[in-house]
Scaffold this motif. Structure first.
Motif, mmCIF file in Angstrom:
data_model
loop_
_atom_site.group_PDB
_atom_site.id
_atom_site.type_symbol
_atom_site.label_atom_id
_atom_site.label_comp_id
_atom_site.label_asym_id
_atom_site.label_seq_id
_atom_site.Cartn_x
_atom_site.Cartn_y
_atom_site.Cartn_z
ATOM 1 N N PHE A 69 -0.446 -0.276 4.093
ATOM 2 C CA PHE A 69 0.575 -1.370 4.037
ATOM 3 C C PHE A 69 0.638 -2.297 5.491
ATOM 4 O O PHE A 69 0.972 -3.623 4.957
ATOM 5 C CB PHE A 69 2.011 -0.381 4.397
ATOM 6 C CG PHE A 69 3.379 -1.600 4.461
ATOM 7 C CD1 PHE A 69 4.004 -2.353 3.254
ATOM 8 C CD2 PHE A 69 4.096 -1.457 5.621
ATOM 9 C CE1 PHE A 69 4.963 -2.795 3.347
ATOM 10 C CE2 PHE A 69 4.833 -2.270 5.588
ATOM 11 C CZ PHE A 69 4.951 -2.945 4.312
ATOM 12 N N LEU A 70 0.224 -2.072 6.884
ATOM 13 C CA LEU A 70 0.112 -3.462 7.447
ATOM 14 C C LEU A 70 -0.819 -4.405 7.298
ATOM 15 O O LEU A 70 -1.110 -5.133 7.419
ATOM 16 C CB LEU A 70 0.554 -2.597 9.327
ATOM 17 C CG LEU A 70 1.631 -2.157 9.472
ATOM 18 C CD1 LEU A 70 0.875 -1.306 10.992
ATOM 19 C CD2 LEU A 70 2.144 -3.062 9.926
ATOM 20 N N PHE A 71 -1.855 -3.790 6.760
ATOM 21 C CA PHE A 71 -3.130 -4.334 6.276
ATOM 22 C C PHE A 71 -3.079 -5.627 5.272
ATOM 23 O O PHE A 71 -3.330 -6.185 5.261
ATOM 24 C CB PHE A 71 -4.680 -3.230 6.373
ATOM 25 C CG PHE A 71 -5.873 -4.293 5.791
ATOM 26 C CD1 PHE A 71 -6.394 -4.918 6.936
ATOM 27 C CD2 PHE A 71 -5.808 -4.314 4.445
ATOM 28 C CE1 PHE A 71 -7.571 -5.424 6.326
ATOM 29 C CE2 PHE A 71 -7.783 -4.637 4.561
ATOM 30 C CZ PHE A 71 -7.670 -5.669 5.742
ATOM 31 N N VAL A 72 -1.753 -4.681 3.774
ATOM 32 C CA VAL A 72 -1.913 -5.283 3.455
ATOM 33 C C VAL A 72 -0.946 -6.226 2.876
ATOM 34 O O VAL A 72 -0.403 -7.518 2.135
ATOM 35 C CB VAL A 72 -1.980 -4.825 1.531
ATOM 36 C CG1 VAL A 72 -3.567 -3.955 1.781
ATOM 37 C CG2 VAL A 72 -0.952 -3.795 1.744
ATOM 38 N N THR A 73 -0.032 -6.642 3.945
ATOM 39 C CA THR A 73 1.261 -7.374 4.578
ATOM 40 C C THR A 73 0.626 -8.257 5.261
ATOM 41 O O THR A 73 0.479 -7.927 6.205
ATOM 42 C CB THR A 73 1.916 -6.181 4.910
ATOM 43 O OG1 THR A 73 2.544 -5.088 4.203
ATOM 44 C CG2 THR A 73 3.616 -7.356 5.124
ATOM 45 N N PRO A 74 1.257 -9.246 4.399
ATOM 46 C CA PRO A 74 1.057 -11.217 5.077
ATOM 47 C C PRO A 74 1.663 -11.018 6.551
ATOM 48 O O PRO A 74 3.193 -10.570 6.350
ATOM 49 C CB PRO A 74 1.519 -11.577 4.786
ATOM 50 C CG PRO A 74 2.161 -11.438 3.678
ATOM 51 C CD PRO A 74 1.801 -9.830 3.524
#
Length: 193
Positions: free
Chosen positions: A25-30
């Motif tokens: 989630f943290l990786f794909v969230t801008p």
């Protein structure tokens, strides 16, 4: 297989699945890495003060470079008008311009500066400002007592930034009352033969 879904191993597997989910989630969230300071337009407060304040209004003209006005509040309590205009400075410290006709002026200045003792004075744009400093709050203040009002420039900003704000202040002319819309027009003279 059952031993990986029960007891301690089940807990470890469940935690690993949750952590992987959070990581994805943290990786794909801008994510924004830029600073976001709210900016306010204080021109309406200035216009109202020019019309209604019983004292000359001082505003920064121009606002020092790379400063962001982030708060403006006018209060009128029991006939005492006070304006607070806050800034994030270029060094991202806090500076505030405060003007009021509160009496006694010395008491108001001490309350805004959080200290009643001067540590010196400084000439800014040909005017003398009193310097005050409260070490435990890291608060510096410049105070100017005027006929009918008090002007305080205060905050966690360094002296050079507070001096820049005080040096930019210009007195605004009082706003003139607009003519009444209900005034009667003078009738045009009639032509006679």
């Amino acid at each position: 297989m059952q031993r990986f879904t029960q007891g301690f191993y089940g807990y470890v597997v469940a935690m690993a699945v949750c952590l992987v989910g959070v990581g994805v989630f943290l990786f794909v969230t801008p994510q924004s890495r830029t600073e976001r300071i709210p900016r306010v337009d204080y021109s309406f407060d200035v216009a109202n003060l020019r019309r209604d304040a019983p004292f000359p209004v001082w505003t920064p003209e121009p606002v020092p470079a790379n400063w962001i006005p982030n708060s403006s509040r006018v209060t009128n309590q029991k006939g005492v008008v006070t304006w607070r205009l806050g800034f994030a400075t270029a060094k991202r410290k806090h500076a505030m311009l405060v003007q009021s006709d509160e009496k006694p002026a010395a008491g108001f200045a001490s309350r805004m500066a959080n200290v009643n003792q001067a540590v010196g004075s400084v000439q800014i744009a040909g005017e003398t400002w009193e310097q005050r400093y409260r070490k435990d709050k890291n608060q510096r203040s410049l105070v100017r007592l005027l006929p009918g009002s008090t002007v305080v420039v205060t905050g966690t900003a360094e002296w050079d930034e507070l001096t820049a704000l005080a040096g930019s202040l210009k007195q605004q002319p009082q706003a003139t009352a607009t003519p009444s819309a209900t005034a009667t027009a003078t009738p045009a003279p009639s032509a006679t033969n």
